[in-house]
Enzyme design. Structure first.
Site, PDB file in Angstrom:
ATOM      1  N   ASP A 101       0.842  -1.194   0.000  1.00 23.69           N
ATOM      2  CA  ASP A 101       0.000   0.000   0.000  1.00 23.69           C
ATOM      3  C   ASP A 101       0.887   1.258   0.000  1.00 23.69           C
ATOM      4  OD1 ASP A 101      -3.021   0.859   0.691  1.00 23.69           O
ATOM      5  OD2 ASP A 101      -1.618   2.177   1.739  1.00 23.69           O
ATOM      6  N   ILE A 102       0.567   2.186  -0.873  1.00 22.07           N
ATOM      7  CA  ILE A 102       1.358   3.426  -0.942  1.00 22.07           C
ATOM      8  C   ILE A 102       1.078   4.271   0.298  1.00 22.07           C
ATOM      9  CG2 ILE A 102       1.841   5.524  -2.261  1.00 22.07           C
ATOM     10  CD1 ILE A 102       1.031   4.098  -4.796  1.00 22.07           C
ATOM     11  N   ASN A 150      -2.472  12.881  -3.477  1.00 18.11           N
ATOM     12  CA  ASN A 150      -3.502  13.201  -4.473  1.00 18.11           C
ATOM     13  C   ASN A 150      -4.096  14.590  -4.235  1.00 18.11           C
ATOM     14  OD1 ASN A 150      -4.065  11.567  -6.647  1.00 18.11           O
ATOM     15  ND2 ASN A 150      -5.244  10.094  -5.463  1.00 18.11           N
ATOM     16  N   ASP A 188      -1.826   9.523 -10.384  1.00 14.66           N
ATOM     17  CA  ASP A 188      -1.876   8.422 -11.353  1.00 14.66           C
ATOM     18  C   ASP A 188      -0.478   8.037 -11.811  1.00 14.66           C
ATOM     19  OD1 ASP A 188      -4.577   8.467 -11.146  1.00 14.66           O
ATOM     20  OD2 ASP A 188      -4.987   9.280 -13.144  1.00 14.66           O
ATOM     21  N   GLU A 246      -4.856   2.584  -4.092  1.00  9.00           N
ATOM     22  CA  GLU A 246      -3.384   2.609  -4.052  1.00  9.00           C
ATOM     23  C   GLU A 246      -2.836   1.318  -3.456  1.00  9.00           C
ATOM     24  OE1 GLU A 246      -5.476   4.301  -2.155  1.00  9.00           O
ATOM     25  OE2 GLU A 246      -4.611   4.846  -0.222  1.00  9.00           O
TER      26      GLU A 246
END
Ligand SMILES: [Mg+2]
Length: 296
Positions: A173-174, A181, A190, A217
């Site tokens: 997971d980012i 964002n 993106d 994400e």
């Protein structure tokens, strides 16, 4: 999207027929086989043909038998087969079509007809391949999508259970993606998703490992025949590779884009793939709790 010309396997026991067909189909890449046995091997090679022209009458393994074997193997069952025959009877033709052949070409060859039939079937095959690929690819990150992941997880889990072998799963997971964002906009978000997905995929070196976008994400890595220790090493490699992309994070308190990774491995208590998944998710949560950019 441009399609390549296509690769055709020509199987015939008579060299004169092979020569005529190779010359007629010089627009394509051609591979030849002079026996049914060789045809089977070449059809199931690592670079399979897009189409097979298959002589029915061959000594040893004949065309029908080759067709039956290829249609019964998942690796070759979707390759279209055109039978080559000397004036087939209605019964012969029916038999071939029922066995899964897409068409017939009769000897002596008419180059125009051969080319036209081959062109039609190659085009259909390539369109089918493209659709199949789009169906399992995440459009933004170009890695496997959720549908492919679910299928592969189920199959790999069942296989691991059956053969009592290892299997591991990574949830990636980012970190701090929402502020990324919000502050930098979805265009940059993106771009980061794409870069991270590609880095995950490139960190995997074995053919059975699969990286997929789970959603948002979050990514998932399926590692068949892999024990937890090895899975953690792969996860650490993934984490490092993403850190070294040095993707800028728009929040000034965050140095760069990183990921947290939760690892799980199959054990006897797990009866369904979802258990493996839940455990990796819990580990991911722990990784977030202890400060992110780490593997648990
Ligand atoms: Mg023959």
């Amino acid at each position: 999207m441009s399609l390549n010309k296509g690769r055709i396997l020509i199987a015939d026991d008579e060299m004169v027929n092979i020569k005529v067909l190779v010359a007629t189909l010089s627009d394509y890449e051609t591979v030849i086989a002079k026996t049914g046995e060789h045809a089977v091997i070449k059809a199931q090679a690592s670079q399979p043909p897009d189409l097979i022209l298959l002589d029915i009458n061959m000594p040893g393994m004949d065309g029908y038998e080759v067709c039956r074997i290829l249609k019964n193997n998942p690796a070759s069952c979707s390759i279209p087969i055109i039978f080559i025959t000397v004036q087939a009877s209605v019964e012969d033709e029916t038999k071939g079509l029922e066995m899964g052949a897409v068409d017939y070409i009769s000897k002596p060859f008419s180059p125009g007809i051969v080319r036209a039939r081959v062109a039609n079937h190659i085009e259909l095959k390539q369109q089918r391949d493209l659709l199949e690929k789009l169906n399992v690819t995440d459009p933004l990150t170009k890695i496997a999508n959720r549908r492919r992941m679910d299928d592969y997880l189920m199959t790999s889990f069942a296989q691991a259970k059956r053969s009592k072998s290892d299997m591991s799963l990574l949830m990636v997971d980012i970190d701090n993606f929402k502020p990324l964002n919000d502050l930098a906009g979805h265009g940059y978000g993106d771009e980061c998703l794409y870069q991270v997905a590609q880095a995950i995929e490139q960190s995997l070196s074995r053919p059975n490992d699969l990286a997929a976008r789970f959603g948002g994400e979050e990514f998932c890595v399926i590692l068949p025949a892999t024990e937890l220790k090895c899975a953690r090493e792969i996860a650490e490699e993934v984490r490092k590779n993403i850190e070294s992309l040095q993707l800028h994070h728009p929040d000034e308190n965050i140095e760069r884009v990183t990921v947290s990774i939760g690892c799980s491995a199959i054990d006897d208590s797990m009866s369904e793939a979802i258990a493996l998944f839940k455990q990796a998710d819990e580990k991911l949560y722990e990784a977030k709790e202890i400060g992110r950019n780490c593997v648990v």
